[in-house]
Design a protein around this motif. Structure first.
Motif, PDB file in Angstrom:
ATOM      1  N   ARG A 148      58.804 -74.288  11.611  1.00  0.00           N
ATOM      2  CA  ARG A 148      59.114 -74.009  10.208  1.00  0.00           C
ATOM      3  C   ARG A 148      60.515 -74.518   9.915  1.00  0.00           C
ATOM      4  O   ARG A 148      61.398 -74.449  10.773  1.00  0.00           O
ATOM      5  CB  ARG A 148      59.018 -72.501   9.961  1.00  0.00           C
ATOM      6  CG  ARG A 148      59.028 -72.056   8.511  1.00  0.00           C
ATOM      7  CD  ARG A 148      58.623 -70.597   8.445  1.00  0.00           C
ATOM      8  NE  ARG A 148      58.489 -70.111   7.077  1.00  0.00           N
ATOM      9  CZ  ARG A 148      59.276 -69.178   6.533  1.00  0.00           C
ATOM     10  NH1 ARG A 148      60.260 -68.619   7.242  1.00  0.00           N
ATOM     11  NH2 ARG A 148      59.088 -68.777   5.289  1.00  0.00           N
ATOM     12  N   VAL A 149      60.727 -75.003   8.704  1.00  0.00           N
ATOM     13  CA  VAL A 149      62.030 -75.522   8.308  1.00  0.00           C
ATOM     14  C   VAL A 149      62.584 -74.647   7.182  1.00  0.00           C
ATOM     15  O   VAL A 149      61.948 -74.474   6.142  1.00  0.00           O
ATOM     16  CB  VAL A 149      61.951 -76.989   7.842  1.00  0.00           C
ATOM     17  CG1 VAL A 149      63.356 -77.528   7.555  1.00  0.00           C
ATOM     18  CG2 VAL A 149      61.264 -77.854   8.893  1.00  0.00           C
ATOM     19  N   THR A 150      63.770 -74.072   7.410  1.00  0.00           N
ATOM     20  CA  THR A 150      64.427 -73.244   6.401  1.00  0.00           C
ATOM     21  C   THR A 150      65.888 -73.661   6.278  1.00  0.00           C
ATOM     22  O   THR A 150      66.419 -74.403   7.098  1.00  0.00           O
ATOM     23  CB  THR A 150      64.362 -71.748   6.773  1.00  0.00           C
ATOM     24  OG1 THR A 150      64.990 -71.560   8.044  1.00  0.00           O
ATOM     25  CG2 THR A 150      62.927 -71.260   6.832  1.00  0.00           C
ATOM     26  N   SER A 151      66.531 -73.131   5.245  1.00  0.00           N
ATOM     27  CA  SER A 151      67.966 -73.328   5.065  1.00  0.00           C
ATOM     28  C   SER A 151      68.721 -72.202   5.760  1.00  0.00           C
ATOM     29  O   SER A 151      68.118 -71.221   6.213  1.00  0.00           O
ATOM     30  CB  SER A 151      68.299 -73.351   3.573  1.00  0.00           C
ATOM     31  OG  SER A 151      69.681 -73.638   3.375  1.00  0.00           O
TER      32      SER A 151
ATOM     33  N   SER B 177      66.000 -69.449   3.015  1.00  0.00           N
ATOM     34  CA  SER B 177      65.026 -69.963   2.049  1.00  0.00           C
ATOM     35  C   SER B 177      64.188 -71.091   2.660  1.00  0.00           C
ATOM     36  O   SER B 177      64.664 -71.874   3.484  1.00  0.00           O
ATOM     37  CB  SER B 177      65.735 -70.470   0.792  1.00  0.00           C
ATOM     38  OG  SER B 177      66.655 -71.493   1.105  1.00  0.00           O
ATOM     39  N   VAL B 178      62.940 -71.149   2.239  1.00  0.00           N
ATOM     40  CA  VAL B 178      62.014 -72.156   2.744  1.00  0.00           C
ATOM     41  C   VAL B 178      62.359 -73.523   2.157  1.00  0.00           C
ATOM     42  O   VAL B 178      62.624 -73.642   0.956  1.00  0.00           O
ATOM     43  CB  VAL B 178      60.567 -71.779   2.371  1.00  0.00           C
ATOM     44  CG1 VAL B 178      59.612 -72.924   2.660  1.00  0.00           C
ATOM     45  CG2 VAL B 178      60.144 -70.535   3.119  1.00  0.00           C
ATOM     46  N   LEU B 179      62.342 -74.541   2.992  1.00  0.00           N
ATOM     47  CA  LEU B 179      62.574 -75.914   2.526  1.00  0.00           C
ATOM     48  C   LEU B 179      61.226 -76.632   2.504  1.00  0.00           C
ATOM     49  O   LEU B 179      60.825 -77.285   3.465  1.00  0.00           O
ATOM     50  CB  LEU B 179      63.571 -76.629   3.447  1.00  0.00           C
ATOM     51  CG  LEU B 179      64.966 -76.010   3.490  1.00  0.00           C
ATOM     52  CD1 LEU B 179      65.874 -76.780   4.456  1.00  0.00           C
ATOM     53  CD2 LEU B 179      65.592 -75.966   2.093  1.00  0.00           C
ATOM     54  N   ASP B 180      60.502 -76.461   1.375  1.00  0.00           N
ATOM     55  CA  ASP B 180      59.135 -76.965   1.308  1.00  0.00           C
ATOM     56  C   ASP B 180      59.042 -78.458   1.033  1.00  0.00           C
ATOM     57  O   ASP B 180      57.941 -78.998   0.942  1.00  0.00           O
ATOM     58  CB  ASP B 180      58.319 -76.181   0.278  1.00  0.00           C
ATOM     59  CG  ASP B 180      58.919 -76.250  -1.122  1.00  0.00           C
ATOM     60  OD1 ASP B 180      59.939 -76.949  -1.316  1.00  0.00           O
ATOM     61  OD2 ASP B 180      58.373 -75.598  -2.028  1.00  0.00           O
TER      62      ASP B 180
ATOM     63  N   ASN C 141      54.978 -73.230   2.819  1.00  0.00           N
ATOM     64  CA  ASN C 141      55.718 -72.216   3.569  1.00  0.00           C
ATOM     65  C   ASN C 141      56.777 -72.827   4.480  1.00  0.00           C
ATOM     66  O   ASN C 141      57.382 -72.120   5.292  1.00  0.00           O
ATOM     67  CB  ASN C 141      54.755 -71.375   4.410  1.00  0.00           C
ATOM     68  CG  ASN C 141      53.783 -70.585   3.554  1.00  0.00           C
ATOM     69  OD1 ASN C 141      54.183 -69.974   2.558  1.00  0.00           O
ATOM     70  ND2 ASN C 141      52.512 -70.591   3.930  1.00  0.00           N
ATOM     71  N   GLY C 142      56.966 -74.152   4.361  1.00  0.00           N
ATOM     72  CA  GLY C 142      57.917 -74.836   5.219  1.00  0.00           C
ATOM     73  C   GLY C 142      57.415 -75.063   6.623  1.00  0.00           C
ATOM     74  O   GLY C 142      58.197 -75.411   7.522  1.00  0.00           O
TER      75      GLY C 142
ATOM     76  N   PRO D 110      65.988 -82.305   0.825  1.00  0.00           N
ATOM     77  CA  PRO D 110      66.927 -82.537  -0.284  1.00  0.00           C
ATOM     78  C   PRO D 110      68.048 -81.500  -0.293  1.00  0.00           C
ATOM     79  O   PRO D 110      67.805 -80.302  -0.099  1.00  0.00           O
ATOM     80  CB  PRO D 110      66.040 -82.417  -1.526  1.00  0.00           C
ATOM     81  CG  PRO D 110      64.667 -82.775  -1.042  1.00  0.00           C
ATOM     82  CD  PRO D 110      64.584 -82.229   0.351  1.00  0.00           C
ATOM     83  N   GLY D 111      69.283 -81.970  -0.491  1.00  0.00           N
ATOM     84  CA  GLY D 111      70.424 -81.075  -0.589  1.00  0.00           C
ATOM     85  C   GLY D 111      70.902 -80.510   0.738  1.00  0.00           C
ATOM     86  O   GLY D 111      71.760 -79.624   0.761  1.00  0.00           O
ATOM     87  N   HIS D 112      70.378 -81.037   1.845  1.00  0.00           N
ATOM     88  CA  HIS D 112      70.747 -80.529   3.159  1.00  0.00           C
ATOM     89  C   HIS D 112      71.145 -81.674   4.096  1.00  0.00           C
ATOM     90  O   HIS D 112      70.716 -82.816   3.913  1.00  0.00           O
ATOM     91  CB  HIS D 112      69.592 -79.735   3.771  1.00  0.00           C
ATOM     92  CG  HIS D 112      69.397 -78.404   3.120  1.00  0.00           C
ATOM     93  ND1 HIS D 112      68.845 -78.287   1.857  1.00  0.00           N
ATOM     94  CD2 HIS D 112      69.703 -77.142   3.524  1.00  0.00           C
ATOM     95  CE1 HIS D 112      68.806 -77.006   1.521  1.00  0.00           C
ATOM     96  NE2 HIS D 112      69.323 -76.299   2.524  1.00  0.00           N
TER      97      HIS D 112
END
Length: 288
Positions: free
Chosen positions: A142-145, A149-152, A188-189, A233-235
């Protein structure tokens, strides 16, 4: 399963030429042209000063100096500058560049990355040959920040060596995109990737880098690993390698790239077919 690679093993010159051309097409364009003269002056003087100090401290002879000069020339002639820099220098550059991060730890990219690998969705397999040798590996994550928050909209690029330690596009006789794929995540990332467990391998030793290894009495082995680039995006882009427990070269990797946080914990698959592993990513937001 039997090995599928046909033809001679890749030479240092062939691998070096491929890595050099890939670097020129993907990475050249910034560098010195955008670096202030004062910064170039500072770094060049300090690097040269360190070399001068080593010569004075260890009383380097002309015979040793000429051997170094000949070796440096051969690194260029063999096209091995990408290999030399990626194996012995990049891990420190990566350490400095990412020391501020709160999310996942990364490590070196290495010379074998190729952009634009085929899209495989959020649940899929990397491209591979029929009866690809190696232990089947199912990886979920799973990928989150960093705030949870989920990074979908995240993507996971995966590439790795095959069961003989060879990379597609850098060794003859292997399909172009073999064991290379780009995976999206779901709402859900989450992602699921099916591949095979890679093998440890020795970096090419028939060129200048191999001569250094032999002269210094080192080994040339890298532990088995999966390469990844994880973006959203944004990361900040995360570049990492994921390793397997029990590899005899996790503690003395020739590229000094192994970190404890990057070692996986594979388990036998419930159906008895290979292994499964869970490994998540936490990305850092781009700072303002």
């Amino acid at each position: 399963m039997t090995a599928l690679h046909e033809g001679p093993a890749p030479t240092a010159a062939d691998s070096g030429a491929n890595a050099t051309e890939r670097f020129k097409s993907d990475k050249v364009g910034s560098g010195v042209a955008n670096t202030p003269k004062e910064r170039v002056d500072l770094l060049a003087r300090e690097v040269l000063g360190a070399v001068h100090d080593t010569i004075r401290r260890h009383k380097v002879t002309y015979e040793e100096y000429n051997a170094l000069k000949a070796w440096l020339i051969s690194v260029g002639e063999d096209g091995e500058w990408p290999l030399f820099l990626d194996v012995w220098i990049e891990h420190v550059v990566e350490e400095v560049a990412t020391e501020h991060r709160q999310g996942n730890k990364g490590t070196i990219e290495g010379p074998y990355y190729v952009p634009d690998a085929p899209e495989r969705g959020s649940h899929g397999s990397v491209p591979m040959r029929e009866d690809e040798p190696g232990t089947p590996l199912r990886w979920t994550g799973r990928v989150t920040s960093t705030d949870g928050s989920v990074l979908d909209q995240a993507k996971v690029e995966l590439w790795h060596a095959d069961d003989e330690g060879l990379y597609s596009q850098f060794a003859p006789g292997i399909p172009e995109w073999n064991l290379r794929g780009t995976f999206s995540v779901d709402a859900n990332g989450e992602f699921e990737i099916r591949t095979v467990r890679p093998a440890p391998y020795r970096i090419p030793t028939d060129g200048a880098c191999g001569k250094l290894i032999a002269a210094a009495g080192w080994h040339a082995w890298r532990p088995a690993h999966l390469h990844v680039k994880v973006s959203a995006p944004g990361h900040e882009l995360l570049t990492a390698q994921l390793y397997f427990p029990g590899d005899e070269h996790n503690d003395d990797d020739i590229a000094s790239a192994v970190k404890p946080e990057l070692v996986l914990d594979p388990k036998p698959a419930a159906d008895g077919d290979g292994e499964t592993v869970v490994y998540d990513f936490v990305l850092d937001p781009v700072s303002a």
